[in-house]
Design an enzyme around this catalytic site. Structure first.
Site, PDB file in Angstrom:
ATOM      1  N   ASN A 158       0.814  -1.216   0.000  1.00 27.53           N
ATOM      2  CA  ASN A 158       0.000   0.000   0.000  1.00 27.53           C
ATOM      3  C   ASN A 158       0.852   1.272   0.000  1.00 27.53           C
ATOM      4  OD1 ASN A 158      -2.448  -1.386   0.043  1.00 27.53           O
ATOM      5  ND2 ASN A 158      -2.467  -1.512   2.268  1.00 27.53           N
ATOM      6  N   HIS A 217     -14.599  -0.933   5.809  1.00 30.56           N
ATOM      7  CA  HIS A 217     -13.522  -1.730   6.413  1.00 30.56           C
ATOM      8  C   HIS A 217     -13.964  -2.424   7.697  1.00 30.56           C
ATOM      9  CE1 HIS A 217      -9.534  -2.537   8.250  1.00 30.56           C
ATOM     10  NE2 HIS A 217      -9.158  -2.643   6.987  1.00 30.56           N
ATOM     11  N   GLU A 255     -16.113   4.567   2.950  1.00 31.80           N
ATOM     12  CA  GLU A 255     -14.721   4.812   2.565  1.00 31.80           C
ATOM     13  C   GLU A 255     -14.718   5.731   1.352  1.00 31.80           C
ATOM     14  OE1 GLU A 255     -12.193   1.325   2.247  1.00 31.80           O
ATOM     15  OE2 GLU A 255     -13.501   0.197   3.599  1.00 31.80           O
ATOM     16  N   SER A 311     -10.935  -0.331  -0.110  1.00 30.18           N
ATOM     17  CA  SER A 311      -9.628  -0.963  -0.006  1.00 30.18           C
ATOM     18  C   SER A 311      -9.491  -2.244  -0.793  1.00 30.18           C
ATOM     19  CB  SER A 311      -9.304  -1.237   1.467  1.00 30.18           C
ATOM     20  OG  SER A 311     -10.275  -2.093   2.048  1.00 30.18           O
ATOM     21  N   ASP A 361     -13.902   7.421   5.744  1.00 30.23           N
ATOM     22  CA  ASP A 361     -12.624   6.755   5.961  1.00 30.23           C
ATOM     23  C   ASP A 361     -11.807   6.958   4.686  1.00 30.23           C
ATOM     24  OD1 ASP A 361     -10.546   4.887   5.939  1.00 30.23           O
ATOM     25  OD2 ASP A 361     -11.656   3.405   7.107  1.00 30.23           O
ATOM     26  N   HIS A 384      -7.351   5.123   1.906  1.00 32.14           N
ATOM     27  CA  HIS A 384      -6.729   4.847   0.615  1.00 32.14           C
ATOM     28  C   HIS A 384      -6.841   6.016  -0.354  1.00 32.14           C
ATOM     29  CE1 HIS A 384      -5.836   0.558   1.379  1.00 32.14           C
ATOM     30  NE2 HIS A 384      -6.880   0.654   2.178  1.00 32.14           N
TER      31      HIS A 384
END
Length: 392
Positions: A46, A137, A180, A184, A209, A212
């Site tokens: 990542n 997540h 998110e 992810s 969130d 990423h």
């Protein structure tokens, strides 16, 4: 006999093709990794921008260690809150146009803290609601399930389903919508502006969130709120991490003065945890400032476009993603593991992602791209994928 379920659970993991184990990496940085004396091109990191492997961030760690030592020595409310922590929080609050920022040791801890502090068990639990995207997540799911709120999930990126849930729970007084920015495991993005509008219509808060997205999205890599120019009134709770594109570790929550004061006083994950090392905060700030230069982000976007073009020409079944996360759909856990193993034999490291990390029947190879990759690395990856898929 006590805890007999452990043995049966482990056998089931083996039987269902869901067994997990760790791999020990030898020292080194960059897109080439060494495991068990073999070298692989790494497409499972990542560290999207390569900042974790950069000399600049490494030197900032050294400078921070020299100035503050290796640890923080205490929780932030005792003596663990240093000028380095304060500088990082202040910088983030300024560039993100938020009142305040609060640091956490991980995104997992931050998500847990948000849920458990905003919906504590010792308060009136009547009409408390959390509505989260189905693919949010696991850290947020665990947090939501362990707090006092009624927890519901809307179909992935489905605005209509979200609105239906909110309408049917119209008596809820305190409502938190959670998603998110970049998902992810799928690599697609949430319709944040639409979700913010829905939240406003239902007098709810929106929590994003941005784990990423932070470091990647926006003109200065400050994430989704910079990219879409979202105010604090539109996204009341912003969480993001440093362990991905920024290349260090830890996380933060950004929001109003009142929210941050509340978390300082009631978020147990913050109150009772030793602070992140001050050297880490120092290195993180250096990395964020360095990322204002778009060179690495531009290079990553070039690699994403190149990979998608190569994969399309090779008829490799990708998920619809324009981000550094480029999953290859497989649909079967055993087959996903087999393909991952075949790629390793060809010198390519790509992890198989299976249930329960992703829904059943959506097993995949999760390819992650980095600014550190060269075009020839992508060609090697696509060639290896073609060979591995053809042998299955």
């Amino acid at each position: 006999m006590a805890f007999d379920f452990i043995d049966e659970s482990l056998r089931a993991r083996h039987r269902d093709g869901l067994w997990r184990k760790r791999h020990t990496l030898a020292p080194g940085t960059g897109p080439l990794i060494e495991i068990d004396a073999r070298h692989y091109l790494n497409f499972s990191s990542n560290d999207y921008l390569g900042l974790g492997a950069s000399q600049l961030v490494a030197q900032a760690w050294v400078d921070g260690l020299s100035e503050y030592g290796s640890g923080s020595g205490a929780s932030p409310l005792v003596t663990g809150y240093t000028q380095a922590h304060q500088a990082l929080e202040s910088h983030l609050a300024k560039v993100l146009n938020r009142d305040r920022v609060l640091l956490f040791n991980s995104g997992f801890a931050a998500n847990q803290a948000i849920c458990q502090a905003l919906f504590p068990h010792n308060k009136d639990t009547t009409n408390k609601l959390i509505v989260a995207d189905k693919l949010i997540h696991a850290s947020f799911v665990d947090g939501a399930q362990s707090c006092s709120a009624n927890f519901k999930r809307f179909k992935h990126n489905d605005r209509q389903h979200l609105s239906q849930i909110l309408t049917s729970n119209h008596l809820s007084i305190d409502t938190l919508i959670a998603t998110e920015s970049v998902f992810s495991m799928d690599g697609d993005q949430a319709p944040i502006i639409d979700l913010a509008n829905i939240a406003h219509q239902h007098d709810a808060w929106l929590m994003v969130d941005d784990a990423h997205g932070f470091g990647i999205l926006g003109k200065q890599g400050l994430g989704i709120v910079e990219q879409l120019e979202l105010s604090q009134k539109q996204v009341q709770v912003l969480m993001a991490t440093f362990g991905k594109a920024i290349g260090t570790a830890g996380a933060f929550v950004a929001g109003s003065e009142q929210l941050i004061d509340y978390l300082i006083n009631f978020a147990r994950h913050y109150i009772y945890s030793t602070s992140m090392p001050a050297a880490q905060a120092h290195a993180t700030l250096a990395s964020i400032k360095a990322n204002q230069n778009p060179k690495r982000r531009d290079r990553l976007q070039t690699r994403i476009a190149q990979f998608k073009q190569l994969a399309a020409a090779a008829k490799i079944p990708l998920f619809p993603s324009d981000t550094a996360i480029q999953p290859v759909f497989i649909g079967n856990p055993q087959q996903a593991v087999a393909l991952s193993d075949k790629l390793k034999n060809l010198g390519i490291w790509v992890s198989a992602i299976r249930y329960p990390t992703v829904p059943k029947g959506t097993d995949r190879l999760r390819v992650t791209l980095s600014a550190m990759h060269e075009e020839q690395d992508l060609i090697a990856l696509v060639d290896a994928l073609q060979i591995a898929i053809s042998q299955t």
